[in-house]
Scaffold this active site. Sequence first.
Site, PDB file in Angstrom:
ATOM      1  N   THR A 158      67.408 -22.267  67.513  1.00 17.83           N
ATOM      2  CA  THR A 158      67.573 -22.489  68.960  1.00 17.83           C
ATOM      3  C   THR A 158      67.140 -21.193  69.667  1.00 17.83           C
ATOM      4  O   THR A 158      65.959 -21.000  69.900  1.00 17.83           O
ATOM      5  CB  THR A 158      69.013 -22.902  69.334  1.00 17.83           C
ATOM      6  OG1 THR A 158      69.943 -21.973  68.789  1.00 17.83           O
ATOM      7  CG2 THR A 158      69.327 -24.292  68.818  1.00 17.83           C
ATOM      8  N   LYS A 184      70.572 -20.557  60.736  1.00 20.12           N
ATOM      9  CA  LYS A 184      70.249 -20.288  62.150  1.00 20.12           C
ATOM     10  C   LYS A 184      71.519 -19.874  62.883  1.00 20.12           C
ATOM     11  O   LYS A 184      72.619 -20.266  62.534  1.00 20.12           O
ATOM     12  CB  LYS A 184      69.608 -21.498  62.825  1.00 20.12           C
ATOM     13  CG  LYS A 184      70.428 -22.718  62.901  1.00 20.12           C
ATOM     14  CD  LYS A 184      71.106 -23.112  64.194  1.00 20.12           C
ATOM     15  CE  LYS A 184      70.748 -22.385  65.422  1.00 20.12           C
ATOM     16  NZ  LYS A 184      71.753 -22.767  66.517  1.00 20.12           N
ATOM     17  N   THR A 195      76.304 -22.808  67.549  1.00 17.22           N
ATOM     18  CA  THR A 195      76.249 -23.135  66.149  1.00 17.22           C
ATOM     19  C   THR A 195      75.572 -22.204  65.193  1.00 17.22           C
ATOM     20  O   THR A 195      74.455 -21.782  65.390  1.00 17.22           O
ATOM     21  CB  THR A 195      75.591 -24.502  65.939  1.00 17.22           C
ATOM     22  OG1 THR A 195      76.304 -25.430  66.690  1.00 17.22           O
ATOM     23  CG2 THR A 195      75.568 -24.877  64.498  1.00 17.22           C
ATOM     24  N   GLU A 285      72.665 -12.515  69.856  1.00 18.74           N
ATOM     25  CA  GLU A 285      72.003 -12.416  71.162  1.00 18.74           C
ATOM     26  C   GLU A 285      72.043 -10.996  71.703  1.00 18.74           C
ATOM     27  O   GLU A 285      73.106 -10.409  71.868  1.00 18.74           O
ATOM     28  CB  GLU A 285      72.644 -13.379  72.145  1.00 18.74           C
ATOM     29  CG  GLU A 285      72.292 -14.815  71.806  1.00 18.74           C
ATOM     30  CD  GLU A 285      72.982 -15.798  72.707  1.00 18.74           C
ATOM     31  OE1 GLU A 285      72.454 -16.893  72.865  1.00 18.74           O
ATOM     32  OE2 GLU A 285      74.039 -15.457  73.262  1.00 18.74           O
ATOM     33  N   ASN A 408      73.178 -15.019  78.525  1.00 18.29           N
ATOM     34  CA  ASN A 408      74.249 -15.997  78.697  1.00 18.29           C
ATOM     35  C   ASN A 408      74.719 -16.186  80.124  1.00 18.29           C
ATOM     36  O   ASN A 408      75.540 -17.063  80.385  1.00 18.29           O
ATOM     37  CB  ASN A 408      75.444 -15.611  77.819  1.00 18.29           C
ATOM     38  CG  ASN A 408      75.147 -15.863  76.367  1.00 18.29           C
ATOM     39  OD1 ASN A 408      74.900 -16.996  75.982  1.00 18.29           O
ATOM     40  ND2 ASN A 408      75.125 -14.813  75.567  1.00 18.29           N
ATOM     41  N   SER A 413      71.227 -16.302  88.796  1.00 18.40           N
ATOM     42  CA  SER A 413      71.143 -15.083  89.600  1.00 18.40           C
ATOM     43  C   SER A 413      69.693 -14.652  89.738  1.00 18.40           C
ATOM     44  O   SER A 413      68.798 -15.258  89.196  1.00 18.40           O
ATOM     45  CB  SER A 413      71.987 -13.973  88.980  1.00 18.40           C
ATOM     46  OG  SER A 413      71.535 -13.691  87.677  1.00 18.40           O
TER      47      SER A 413
END
Lengths: 413, 413
Positions: A158, A184, A195, A285, A408, A413
């Site tokens: 993803t 992943k 996930t 991330e 995230n 914005s």
Amino acid sequence: MTTTVSPLAPTAFAALPPIEGVRIATAAAGIKYAGRTDVLLMTFDRPAAVAGVFTTSKCPSAPVDFCRESLRGGVARALVVNSGNANAFTGRKGREATEMTAAAAAAAVDASPREVFLASTGVIGEPLDAGKFTGLLAGLAKQAAGDRWREAADAIMTTDTYPKLATRQVAIEGTVVTINGIAKGAGMIAPDMATMLSFVATDAAIAAPALQAMLTEGVAPSFNSVTVDSDTSTSDTLLLFATGAAARRGCPEISDADDDRLADFRKALGDLMLDLARQVARDGEGARKEIQVTVEGATSAAAAKRIALAIANSPLVKTAVAGEDANWGRVVMAVGKAGEEADRDRLAIHFGGVRVAVDGARDPDYSEAEASAVMRKPEIPIRVELGLGAGCWTVYSCDLTKEYVAINGDYRS
Amino acid sequence: MTTTVSPLAPTAFAALPPIEGVRIATAAAGIKYAGRTDVLLMTFDRPAAVAGVFTTSKCPSAPVDFCRESLRGGVARALVVNSGNANAFTGRKGREATEMTAAAAAAAVDASPREVFLASTGVIGEPLDAGKFTGLLAGLAKQAAGDRWREAADAIMTTDTYPKLATRQVAIEGTVVTINGIAKGAGMIAPDMATMLSFVATDAAIAAPALQAMLTEGVAPSFNSVTVDSDTSTSDTLLLFATGAAARRGCPEISDADDDRLADFRKALGDLMLDLARQVARDGEGARKEIQVTVEGATSAAAAKRIALAIANSPLVKTAVAGEDANWGRVVMAVGKAGEEADRDRLAIHFGGVRVAVDGARDPDYSEAEASAVMRKPEIPIRVELGLGAGCWTVYSCDLTKEYVAINGDYRS
């Protein structure tokens, strides 16, 4: 979303050999993404033994419910994974989507729907339109081939910035068997997405209960010792398949997890799982650094793990690492908040090879320059000695950067 | 560090009247900061009853250890607070610093060191040079005055962007008494700094055990229901002092916490504590929005609180709020990870007045435009109905922004 590859990505991807009895095909079904594959079909020529570990979430996805049910049979003929939609918190429609997918996959490989395993990753709460890919499964089953592990790892991504692959070979009574794995994600890692998924297969001939015992044992120090942001996905799924094809080359069929002949296999499996789990942490991330937290001298291994997780999940520890700051005061804070027994005045803390605190205070010999040199590296080992017992655990995590917040939170914005 | 004031700061600060029997003085001792006050001395003309609640950290600071010991006596004559250094994880030297400070304060007000209470906030792990301010205490005691609550709130700030003040007046059997409170910080909130501190005083005449019972009861839904980053300070300290001076105006002396005459006082005290606690959340590092998480229908209040904290601490929920994204899938995730009983298919989720999910799936009548309008406001109420029982709890938090990462991680970049 993220467009740059994590600086912690491997310099070369592992080349995974075919596993006898396993075939793979992928397709671009347009579930959410354009211009990339998002459906994986893995088929097993003969019924494979299967074991699984799933999220502890009290709100699991429909595919997790489905797999738990299928696992009772202990036999797999097909695995279908889609990315782009997690089929989580989708109610009755979610259950219908799993049933429809399983029926189509079962028809494609001439098996029972209860021999099909499913996983979905992506948006939560959006109904999954399984019709986008169920019609493709029969064709995929026909064209599936053994040498497509890299394609499989690509199709399940993803917001991963690189595919995660690992392979090991090991002998069981002189017959070499292969273990391949892909993975992943990390925890709840992505905008609207979820996930950690991992799928591992081997040609060894091992019965389902023994597979399950080894998987459960191996997941604790690997996938269950990785954290990116402390958020538990609704969809975490780890499946291990054994085709048994190596039996035709003389590999013994083993049904007892405690069988001594499995010692090397067990070690290789654990090693592969840790490899994949660390690849997941290193692709967290916004990650720029891997954090390896080791707690020693706790009253038990469970206590050590809980303290290590408190450190690895602390936003203040993670931002300090992002800032290349050997901020051991925050490590003390995290030890203190974990709730496990700790004696402030016995505590010692090391960053890499540099002892920064000892006997409950700053190490008088501590060199700020040496500690700073450790913090500039891509891997940051933090070691805490509690001095209370023999409990020890290591947890893997990554730093918390502005990029994490951007990925995230920056939609509007 | 932060230079801009939180957009959630009050438009006007509460004006705190003097409390009979309480006098205040502050000084700039240069402990860490330049050009500002960093020492607070609060004196009690006559021995005040005192109650306290402290951090649950297993690695508490030296002043926390000291206060726990002093609290056994139940009597206070002086409070000394310094900012700039937390005197935490400082070993023997830390204990010496508390003893030296208490001795100097006791001499200044002609009391026993065991009638002195201490708090320190700031850097962890650096020895506190109490000599920087112990010499000032005698002079401060002489010049202390009743009308300096704002100065007190200013002196205890670290990376707070505004001072936190609250006051209430309430009658006990017809005699009006005052409750004043100040606070600073939220959890482990700042670079190298720590601590939520709050000091509350009243002129009511209430015995120490009754004070302690009311404080313990009031802290649960207020200070213990606030989270900025889930990190527990080594130094959290909340002290409540009752001078009893109102007795001279006819206020009854009360020794039983269950005395009906305390009903209004108890309510006002709880209200003041919640006011201060919310001010702390609204000044969380980098905060742009306050998050109010209410969980209803849980199997117990404790379960509701645990689920509410899981939501309020989730980095993914907090970044979604920062991005003004009504991302209820992440709320489901957080409910699921809390470990408390939850039935996915009964769950309903509201953002403000907008129901976004019901019966385990997206609300078919959900309006994205209405939900987005809620998310653009400075206060974001998130309400989760579990549909299992009568357990209910509310937790206050703030969003997670790039500014938080910058404040806590940008030293060396």
